[in-house]
Write an enzyme that holds these catalytic residues in place. Structure first.
Site, PDB file in Angstrom:
ATOM      1  N   HIS A 242       1.789   4.785  -2.734  1.00 40.00           N
ATOM      2  CA  HIS A 242       2.007   6.220  -2.552  1.00 40.00           C
ATOM      3  C   HIS A 242       3.382   6.621  -3.103  1.00 40.00           C
ATOM      4  O   HIS A 242       3.538   7.659  -3.750  1.00 40.00           O
ATOM      5  CB  HIS A 242       1.964   6.582  -1.065  1.00 40.00           C
ATOM      6  CG  HIS A 242       0.594   6.606  -0.470  1.00 40.00           C
ATOM      7  ND1 HIS A 242      -0.441   7.358  -0.979  1.00 40.00           N
ATOM      8  CD2 HIS A 242       0.084   5.981   0.632  1.00 40.00           C
ATOM      9  CE1 HIS A 242      -1.516   7.195  -0.236  1.00 40.00           C
ATOM     10  NE2 HIS A 242      -1.224   6.364   0.754  1.00 40.00           N
TER      11      HIS A 242
ATOM     12  N   HIS B  29       0.832  -1.209   0.000  1.00 40.93           N
ATOM     13  CA  HIS B  29       0.000   0.000   0.000  1.00 40.93           C
ATOM     14  C   HIS B  29       0.867   1.259   0.000  1.00 40.93           C
ATOM     15  O   HIS B  29       0.674   2.160  -0.827  1.00 40.93           O
ATOM     16  CB  HIS B  29      -0.901  -0.015   1.246  1.00 40.93           C
ATOM     17  CG  HIS B  29      -1.682   1.243   1.455  1.00 40.93           C
ATOM     18  ND1 HIS B  29      -3.036   1.337   1.177  1.00 40.93           N
ATOM     19  CD2 HIS B  29      -1.325   2.475   1.931  1.00 40.93           C
ATOM     20  CE1 HIS B  29      -3.458   2.560   1.458  1.00 40.93           C
ATOM     21  NE2 HIS B  29      -2.433   3.275   1.922  1.00 40.93           N
ATOM     22  N   GLU B  30       1.809   1.320   0.934  1.00 41.20           N
ATOM     23  CA  GLU B  30       2.627   2.522   1.044  1.00 41.20           C
ATOM     24  C   GLU B  30       3.507   2.727  -0.182  1.00 41.20           C
ATOM     25  O   GLU B  30       3.780   3.866  -0.573  1.00 41.20           O
ATOM     26  CB  GLU B  30       3.482   2.477   2.317  1.00 41.20           C
ATOM     27  CG  GLU B  30       2.677   2.542   3.607  1.00 41.20           C
ATOM     28  CD  GLU B  30       1.754   3.743   3.681  1.00 41.20           C
ATOM     29  OE1 GLU B  30       2.071   4.788   3.081  1.00 41.20           O
ATOM     30  OE2 GLU B  30       0.698   3.638   4.330  1.00 41.20           O
TER      31      GLU B  30
ATOM     32  N   HIS C  41       3.414   6.947  -6.726  1.00 37.86           N
ATOM     33  CA  HIS C  41       2.738   8.184  -7.116  1.00 37.86           C
ATOM     34  C   HIS C  41       3.723   9.356  -7.094  1.00 37.86           C
ATOM     35  O   HIS C  41       3.672  10.252  -7.948  1.00 37.86           O
ATOM     36  CB  HIS C  41       1.579   8.431  -6.144  1.00 37.86           C
ATOM     37  CG  HIS C  41       0.482   9.289  -6.683  1.00 37.86           C
ATOM     38  ND1 HIS C  41      -0.674   9.553  -5.977  1.00 37.86           N
ATOM     39  CD2 HIS C  41       0.341   9.962  -7.851  1.00 37.86           C
ATOM     40  CE1 HIS C  41      -1.459  10.343  -6.688  1.00 37.86           C
ATOM     41  NE2 HIS C  41      -0.866  10.602  -7.833  1.00 37.86           N
TER      42      HIS C  41
END
Length: 711
Positions: free
Chosen positions: A504, A500-501, A507
């Site tokens: 980020h 999940h991290e 991104h």
């Protein structure tokens, strides 16, 4: 001396405001030169000479920050005044582009301080944070409440149709920022706004520091080892090591961010489980309760000053959801489905309790422990048999990095030559498939004193075509560090969080945007969690699992039968998970959906009434965060925004289902996701970015299946 530094830079700013005939570029050069002459020994005063401008962690500490902040604010003020007082007609280039380029020293020092204050905080970091919060609030007000500057922004905004699409996006961004900050208010209202902002900055900092303090003080010390029955010897050794490091005897249990604590799923001792749960729910209540009441009232006052009925309505002006009705609509639609499923799960748990010969009624501190027994019975699954297949280094290199190479063609090279701020941190240089450099990625996996709870991503340097900078990104988690010499064996959830991290991080790393204010993760709150959630499911992609889920001792792959049980069990307990999340999201919205005339006197009573109003006051399943430690909403920028995790999960589930239906883990899917979503940041309409990737707006079908709320 600092006094001399402040006096010189302030005098420079005042002189500059009086000499508005000088060009912006000349004044910027003069200001920069003065700053560099004053304190050349402070490494924060100049760009890092390291590759990608990676921070020189070994050359600065808390003693450097205040001088850099003082000079950085003065320099930025000078630059802003030069822009505001420029006698030339306002243009996109001499107003907005110059604003994007301004504040280099302040940005650099702030990035270092605010990132590290969450990673290696101590009393000095907290002192500086508390001191600077109102100073930075005032500095922001000096910019956004500057009438001359807003007049120039308004001029550019009124003629923006002549600009390119990305330039128009930047104009819209700044115009909305100024209006939301109060640029259209009269002088008396602006003075009130400054007063409110200063107090809010102070309160949110105090809230955050109280939570951080609770991680250190609200620990549970166990002296009788027998009370730890249910934990592995390795876990017990880790608790003993934590106690020893803190100068205590016995076994020390520290709390994590959420209400429910992971250790509750293993502890057999019910009395200890209750002690841990109550310590969790009561932490920071006395110190943060009054702050919550003051903060929500001030936010309501601020919203009313700007013409909104409440803070939530004000916040929605920059969110994809657009209105509070849309947010409450999706939360209230799911709430009864989630509670119904949680109640069904509770019946199964109560049966296990009764069948074990016990007669007590299910309580919140029992849920995790007996839910694991239900899971074990239903899926014949022992979590202790799973963790040996999720050794951290294998998860990172053979799982996460392997999946990212397959999806995006990127590779990672560890950089042991770069300075680090802590021995646990790893640094990697990231490359495209053609060998071209993308940027730097730091991973900080372990929990420790001085590190805030949870998991997150941030940047030391953001990508910008205008500035010619490449991204320097980090991920932080709070995985318990094992005793010396022992492997780090991760839970399934910890692996999911790592993927999940990195969503980020991707991104930020893949950002390909001209303007810093629109780059990377600088998107609406109810969009920014979409890329991260979209990366979670790659951890269970068969070829990825086969590459990393191997026993840390034997190297044998996880048995298919065990893997099937793990994957099948992921939809287990989703009634609980969805209910605790929705309860927190609804609390966040309710705290920000009333006017300043409402007088809240009791935080617990407010919580209880809010949950009852939405039919989600189910005692065995408390909110994921109770208000007194709900940092997302009272200190972390997610006020009236915690719903975003569910909102963006709609996008994530829909996007992943689309990729699965079109080949799964392929470069074609990855390259398109990178091009249309990850690289665009906030440089175009966010829904349009999704449509360009997916071909249509998302539906909730995949989300309901993902959460197990429909068959």
């Amino acid at each position: 001396m600092r006094k001399t530094l402040i006096a010189t830079t302030i005098a420079s700013a005042l002189l500059l405001s009086a000499c508005s005939s000088e060009s912006t570029q000349e004044t910027k050069q003069q200001s920069t030169a003065q700053v560099q002459d004053i304190n050349a020994s402070n490494v924060l005063f100049k760009p890092s000479p390291l590759q990608y401008m990676a921070p020189e962690f070994d050359k600065f500490g808390t003693t450097e920050y205040e001088a850099a902040f003082d000079a950085g604010i003065a320099q930025h003020n000078a630059e802003i005044l030069a822009i505001a007082n420029n006698p030339e007609p306002a243009t996109f280039e001499n107003t907005l582009v110059e604003m994007e380029l301004a504040g280099e020293l302040l940005n650099r020092a702030s990035a270092a301080f605010y990132n590290l204050s969450g990673l290696i905080s101590n009393d000095e970091y907290q002192r500086i944070d508390k001191k600077m919060a109102p100073v930075f609030s005032a500095h922001s007000d000096d910019i956004y409440l500057n009438g001359a500057l807003f007049e120039r922004v308004q001029t550019v905004y009124d003629s923006k149709d002549k600009l390119s699409a990305e330039d128009q996006r930047l104009v819209d961004f700044y115009y909305k920022q100024f209006v939301k900050a109060g640029a259209k208010l009269n002088d008396a209202e602006k003075a009130k706004m400054r007063e409110i902002n200063a107090e809010l900055a102070k309160l949110s900092t105090e809230f955050s520091q109280n939570v951080l303090k609770s991680f250190k003080e609200d620990v549970i010390l166990v002296t009788d080892k027998s009370k730890l029955a249910g934990l592995s010897e390795g876990e017990i050794a880790g608790l003993a090591a934590a106690a020893k490091k803190a100068g205590k005897d016995g076994y020390m249990i520290t709390l994590v961010n959420t209400t429910q604590q992971p250790i509750l799923s293993s502890l057999e001792n019910r009395e200890l489980r209750e002690q841990i749960f109550k310590a969790s729910t009561n932490r920071a209540a006395k110190t943060n309760g009054p702050i919550i009441i003051k903060e929500t009232n001030l936010r309501a006052q601020k919203a009313e000053l700007l013409g909104f009925k409440d803070w939530a309505s004000y916040v929605m002006t920059s969110r994809m959801a657009q209105t509070t009705d849309n947010v409450y609509g999706i939360l209230d639609d799911l709430a009864p489905k989630a509670v119904e499923k949680a109640q069904a799960e509770a019946k199964a748990i109560q049966k296990v309790i009764n069948d074990s010969g016990e007669s007590f009624e299910l309580k919140p501190w029992d849920w995790s422990f007996y839910a694991e027994k239900v899971r074990a019975e239903k899926y014949d699954l022992d979590p202790a048999l799973v963790k040996p297949y999720f050794e951290m280094q294998s998860v990172i290199h053979n799982g996460l990095f392997f999946a990212m190479e397959k999806l995006y063609g990127i590779t990672f090279k560890e950089r042991k030559d770069l300075p680090l701020y802590h021995e646990d941190v790893m640094a990697f240089e990231v490359f495209n498939a053609d060998g071209s450099a993308i940027g730097l990625f730091y991973m900080d996996p372990y929990a420790r004193e001085g590190k805030r709870g949870g998991a997150w991503m941030s940047a030391y340097v953001s990508q910008s075509g205008l500035k010619g900078t490449k991204p320097v990104i980090y991920n932080a988690q709070n995985i318990p560090k094992p005793a010396e010499g022992e492997p780090t064996l991760m839970t399934f959830d910890e692996v999911s969080t790592m993927f999940h991290e990195f969503g980020h991080a991707a991104h930020g790393l893949f950002s390909d945007v001209k303007y810093p204010s629109l780059a990377g993760t600088a998107t609406a709150r109810d969009f920014v969690e979409f890329p991260s959630q979209a990366h979670e499911d790659w951890m269970i992609e068969p070829s990825v699992l086969a590459n990393y889920a191997k026993h840390y001792k034997t190297g044998e792959p996880i048995p298919q039968a065990l893997l099937d049980k793990v994957l099948e069990s992921q939809k287990f307990n989703q009634g609980f998970g969805t209910t605790e999340y929705l309860a927190a999201a609804l609390l966040d919205m309710e705290w920000h959906s009333f006017g300043s005339d409402k007088k809240v006197t009791d935080v617990q009573q407010f919580e209880s009434e809010a949950l009852k109003a939405h039919g989600i006051d189910y005692y065995p399943v408390p909110p994921r965060y109770k208000s007194n430690y709900f940092s997302h909403t009272f200190a972390g920028g997610y006020s009236a925004g915690y719903y975003a995790y569910l909102w963006t999960e709609v996008f994530a589930a829909d996007a992943f289902a689309h990729m699965e239906n079109n080949g799964g883990l392929t470069r074609e899917n990855g390259d398109k996701f990178r091009k249309e979503i990850l690289s665009k940041g906030n440089s175009r309409d966010l829904m349009q970015s999704y449509i360009e990737f997916r071909g249509q707006k998302p539906t909730t079908d995949a989300l309901l299946k993902r959460r197990g709320l429909v068959d």
